[in-house]
Scaffold this motif. Sequence first.
Motif, PDB file in Angstrom:
ATOM      1  N   ALA A   6       0.786  -1.005  -0.046  1.00  0.00           N
ATOM      2  CA  ALA A   6      -0.197   0.351  -0.164  1.00  0.00           C
ATOM      3  C   ALA A   6       0.855   0.754  -0.108  1.00  0.00           C
ATOM      4  O   ALA A   6       1.524   1.419   0.612  1.00  0.00           O
ATOM      5  CB  ALA A   6      -0.942   0.047   1.292  1.00  0.00           C
ATOM      6  N   LEU A   7       1.350   2.434  -0.963  1.00  0.00           N
ATOM      7  CA  LEU A   7       1.690   3.126  -1.242  1.00  0.00           C
ATOM      8  C   LEU A   7       0.684   3.826  -0.754  1.00  0.00           C
ATOM      9  O   LEU A   7      -0.292   4.885  -0.913  1.00  0.00           O
ATOM     10  CB  LEU A   7       2.551   3.142  -2.620  1.00  0.00           C
ATOM     11  N   PHE A   8       1.243   5.361   0.557  1.00  0.00           N
ATOM     12  CA  PHE A   8       1.175   6.641   0.953  1.00  0.00           C
ATOM     13  C   PHE A   8       1.569   7.957  -0.154  1.00  0.00           C
ATOM     14  O   PHE A   8       2.508   7.756  -0.048  1.00  0.00           O
ATOM     15  CB  PHE A   8       0.647   6.825   2.311  1.00  0.00           C
ATOM     16  N   GLY A   9       0.800   8.230  -0.990  1.00  0.00           N
ATOM     17  CA  GLY A   9       1.867  10.139  -0.796  1.00  0.00           C
ATOM     18  C   GLY A   9       1.016  10.823  -1.775  1.00  0.00           C
ATOM     19  O   GLY A   9      -0.003  10.382  -2.159  1.00  0.00           O
ATOM     20  N   GLN A  10       2.121  11.753  -2.933  1.00  0.00           N
ATOM     21  CA  GLN A  10       1.175  12.424  -3.678  1.00  0.00           C
ATOM     22  C   GLN A  10       2.514  12.504  -4.357  1.00  0.00           C
ATOM     23  O   GLN A  10       4.014  12.698  -5.054  1.00  0.00           O
ATOM     24  CB  GLN A  10       0.936  13.736  -2.511  1.00  0.00           C
ATOM     25  N   ALA A  11       2.713  13.482  -5.603  1.00  0.00           N
ATOM     26  CA  ALA A  11       3.271  13.965  -6.209  1.00  0.00           C
ATOM     27  C   ALA A  11       4.157  13.516  -6.978  1.00  0.00           C
ATOM     28  O   ALA A  11       4.103  12.359  -6.986  1.00  0.00           O
ATOM     29  CB  ALA A  11       4.151  15.512  -5.740  1.00  0.00           C
ATOM     30  N   ALA A  12       5.661  14.061  -7.907  1.00  0.00           N
ATOM     31  CA  ALA A  12       5.813  13.342  -8.976  1.00  0.00           C
ATOM     32  C   ALA A  12       6.741  12.533  -8.442  1.00  0.00           C
ATOM     33  O   ALA A  12       6.971  11.220  -8.836  1.00  0.00           O
ATOM     34  CB  ALA A  12       6.579  14.262  -9.745  1.00  0.00           C
ATOM     35  N   PHE A  13       7.376  12.402  -7.130  1.00  0.00           N
ATOM     36  CA  PHE A  13       8.138  11.254  -6.167  1.00  0.00           C
ATOM     37  C   PHE A  13       7.485  10.460  -6.155  1.00  0.00           C
ATOM     38  O   PHE A  13       7.804   9.175  -5.861  1.00  0.00           O
ATOM     39  CB  PHE A  13       9.173  12.252  -4.924  1.00  0.00           C
ATOM     40  N   ALA A  14       6.236  10.390  -5.533  1.00  0.00           N
ATOM     41  CA  ALA A  14       5.486   8.993  -5.178  1.00  0.00           C
ATOM     42  C   ALA A  14       5.136   8.539  -6.215  1.00  0.00           C
ATOM     43  O   ALA A  14       5.336   6.880  -6.182  1.00  0.00           O
ATOM     44  CB  ALA A  14       4.509  10.091  -4.413  1.00  0.00           C
ATOM     45  N   LYS A  15       4.766   9.322  -7.771  1.00  0.00           N
ATOM     46  CA  LYS A  15       4.500   8.750  -8.625  1.00  0.00           C
ATOM     47  C   LYS A  15       6.187   7.396  -9.359  1.00  0.00           C
ATOM     48  O   LYS A  15       5.802   6.749  -9.576  1.00  0.00           O
ATOM     49  CB  LYS A  15       4.018   9.791 -10.014  1.00  0.00           C
ATOM     50  N   ASP A  16       6.905   8.390  -8.888  1.00  0.00           N
ATOM     51  CA  ASP A  16       8.130   7.183  -9.503  1.00  0.00           C
ATOM     52  C   ASP A  16       8.403   6.106  -8.856  1.00  0.00           C
ATOM     53  O   ASP A  16       8.277   5.819  -9.208  1.00  0.00           O
ATOM     54  CB  ASP A  16       9.268   9.019  -9.433  1.00  0.00           C
ATOM     55  N   VAL A  31      -3.191   2.348  -3.678  1.00  0.00           N
ATOM     56  CA  VAL A  31      -2.536   4.073  -3.345  1.00  0.00           C
ATOM     57  C   VAL A  31      -3.095   4.913  -3.625  1.00  0.00           C
ATOM     58  O   VAL A  31      -4.448   5.553  -3.553  1.00  0.00           O
ATOM     59  CB  VAL A  31      -2.132   3.982  -5.034  1.00  0.00           C
ATOM     60  N   TYR A  32      -2.577   5.555  -2.113  1.00  0.00           N
ATOM     61  CA  TYR A  32      -3.960   6.587  -1.133  1.00  0.00           C
ATOM     62  C   TYR A  32      -3.260   7.940  -1.879  1.00  0.00           C
ATOM     63  O   TYR A  32      -1.690   8.070  -1.646  1.00  0.00           O
ATOM     64  CB  TYR A  32      -3.146   6.108   0.559  1.00  0.00           C
ATOM     65  N   ALA A  33      -3.860   8.975  -2.047  1.00  0.00           N
ATOM     66  CA  ALA A  33      -3.117   9.967  -2.687  1.00  0.00           C
ATOM     67  C   ALA A  33      -4.326  10.860  -2.066  1.00  0.00           C
ATOM     68  O   ALA A  33      -5.511  10.632  -1.749  1.00  0.00           O
ATOM     69  CB  ALA A  33      -3.348  10.403  -4.209  1.00  0.00           C
ATOM     70  N   PRO A  34      -4.366  12.476  -2.367  1.00  0.00           N
ATOM     71  CA  PRO A  34      -4.784  13.570  -1.716  1.00  0.00           C
ATOM     72  C   PRO A  34      -5.862  13.621  -2.167  1.00  0.00           C
ATOM     73  O   PRO A  34      -6.601  13.022  -3.791  1.00  0.00           O
ATOM     74  CB  PRO A  34      -3.893  15.004  -2.196  1.00  0.00           C
ATOM     75  N   PRO A  35      -7.366  14.198  -2.140  1.00  0.00           N
ATOM     76  CA  PRO A  35      -8.887  14.414  -2.684  1.00  0.00           C
ATOM     77  C   PRO A  35      -8.114  15.115  -3.415  1.00  0.00           C
ATOM     78  O   PRO A  35      -7.286  15.953  -3.794  1.00  0.00           O
ATOM     79  CB  PRO A  35      -9.094  15.372  -1.538  1.00  0.00           C
ATOM     80  N   ALA A  36      -9.270  14.791  -4.986  1.00  0.00           N
ATOM     81  CA  ALA A  36      -8.671  16.137  -5.817  1.00  0.00           C
ATOM     82  C   ALA A  36      -8.767  17.463  -6.063  1.00  0.00           C
ATOM     83  O   ALA A  36      -9.858  18.029  -4.956  1.00  0.00           O
ATOM     84  CB  ALA A  36      -9.190  15.157  -7.149  1.00  0.00           C
ATOM     85  N   GLY A  37      -7.963  18.028  -6.545  1.00  0.00           N
ATOM     86  CA  GLY A  37      -7.871  19.310  -6.001  1.00  0.00           C
ATOM     87  C   GLY A  37      -7.887  20.732  -7.498  1.00  0.00           C
ATOM     88  O   GLY A  37      -8.198  19.924  -8.597  1.00  0.00           O
ATOM     89  N   ALA A  38      -7.144  21.668  -7.570  1.00  0.00           N
ATOM     90  CA  ALA A  38      -7.789  22.378  -8.854  1.00  0.00           C
ATOM     91  C   ALA A  38      -6.215  21.745 -10.046  1.00  0.00           C
ATOM     92  O   ALA A  38      -6.639  21.586 -11.330  1.00  0.00           O
ATOM     93  CB  ALA A  38      -6.705  23.411  -8.881  1.00  0.00           C
ATOM     94  N   ARG A  39      -4.930  21.340  -9.149  1.00  0.00           N
ATOM     95  CA  ARG A  39      -4.200  20.414 -10.222  1.00  0.00           C
ATOM     96  C   ARG A  39      -4.487  19.138 -10.163  1.00  0.00           C
ATOM     97  O   ARG A  39      -4.252  18.529  -8.394  1.00  0.00           O
ATOM     98  CB  ARG A  39      -2.384  21.005 -10.091  1.00  0.00           C
ATOM     99  N   PRO A  40      -4.031  18.493 -10.636  1.00  0.00           N
ATOM    100  CA  PRO A  40      -4.080  16.948 -11.287  1.00  0.00           C
ATOM    101  C   PRO A  40      -3.355  16.465  -9.969  1.00  0.00           C
ATOM    102  O   PRO A  40      -1.364  17.237 -10.115  1.00  0.00           O
ATOM    103  CB  PRO A  40      -3.881  16.888 -12.594  1.00  0.00           C
ATOM    104  N   ASP A  41      -2.568  15.222  -9.900  1.00  0.00           N
ATOM    105  CA  ASP A  41      -1.720  14.914  -8.664  1.00  0.00           C
ATOM    106  C   ASP A  41      -1.282  13.923  -9.778  1.00  0.00           C
ATOM    107  O   ASP A  41      -2.115  12.700  -9.754  1.00  0.00           O
ATOM    108  CB  ASP A  41      -2.336  14.472  -7.123  1.00  0.00           C
ATOM    109  N   PRO A  42       0.205  13.944 -10.101  1.00  0.00           N
ATOM    110  CA  PRO A  42       0.435  12.934 -10.483  1.00  0.00           C
ATOM    111  C   PRO A  42       0.661  11.731 -10.284  1.00  0.00           C
ATOM    112  O   PRO A  42       0.812  10.179 -11.041  1.00  0.00           O
ATOM    113  CB  PRO A  42       2.485  12.995 -10.704  1.00  0.00           C
ATOM    114  N   LEU A  43       0.548  11.179  -8.330  1.00  0.00           N
ATOM    115  CA  LEU A  43       0.744   9.643  -8.242  1.00  0.00           C
ATOM    116  C   LEU A  43      -0.600   9.653  -8.543  1.00  0.00           C
ATOM    117  O   LEU A  43      -1.125   8.331  -9.648  1.00  0.00           O
ATOM    118  CB  LEU A  43       0.867   9.569  -6.774  1.00  0.00           C
TER     119      LEU A  43
END
Length: 314
Positions: A6-16, A31-43
């Motif tokens: 189980a992966l908890f993260g956000q942004a490009a680093f967590a995606k990589d 895969v746990y990522a933040p709720p959807a916001g104004a900008r897409p999250d890479p993860l």
Amino acid sequence: MARKIALFGQAAFAKDVLVRLVEAGHELVGVYAPPAGARPDPLAEEAERRGLPLLRHKAFRRQGQAIRERVDEYLALGAELNVMPYTTVILPPEIVDAPPLGSLCFHPSLLPAYRGGAAIPWQIILGARETGVTVFQPDAGVDTGPIVVQKGGVAIEDADNAATLYFQKLYPLGLEAVLEAVDAVDRGTAQPRPQDEAGASFQGLVTDAVARIDWARPAVELDRLVRGCDPSPGAWAERADGAPVRLFDSRLLPGEAAAPPGTVLGLADGRLVAAAAGGRLAIGKLRVGNGAKRPAAEVFGAGAGGLEAGERLR
């Protein structure tokens, strides 16, 4: 062997990290990522593209207690290991301690020094000359758990700001460290070691209060402050009318100016030069008031309210 992660993260680093884990043959059961916001999250985008189970929660605790439905949802995934490459949420022990192989968390400093959520800027602001990355087993404290993998030897140079230090130096090293830690845990060769509290330090977030420039401080400290707050939130001073001026892309010049600290001396090689105690700051970019960040040459001069030689920032 392939592990259920189980992966908890956000942004490009967590995606990589996700991509590397999949390439290593592991199964991402959640895969746990933040709720959807104004900008897409890479993860989140990568998880969706690969058809992986994507869960997006703002919090896992309510009034200091684990949210039961979040815990039950997590336990149903059957994860053997949690990996936290870049996460800002606080997970309850019911999740952190649940998998048989435990949890691994990434931190961009040589723990136990520079604990906290703003380790990269503080290392520059406080004058560290060398840094590295740590992967540790999280416990009840803030970045206090046993160290599984640590990689150092990264020089913090005089031109580094928070962005270059992270993206050019710590980011690639961090990917290596996380995958090395996962591999060690997978093989049963990990040997976690307690952190030495004698070398521990904790710093809070870099707020506007921290980023406020005090011209009484030495030029070398102000240069580090500007670079540590670059790109966010931007070290700042005020014009005589109270308008904020945020400074970016700093270089420290030798030789004290014959003017009070904070005085704009002029433009040199496309940089705005300001007097400081014991030296001069050469600033490559500025944001005046609520305007956009612009090259110094575009905000210097009398036109359009630009900064002028002899003006003193306070």
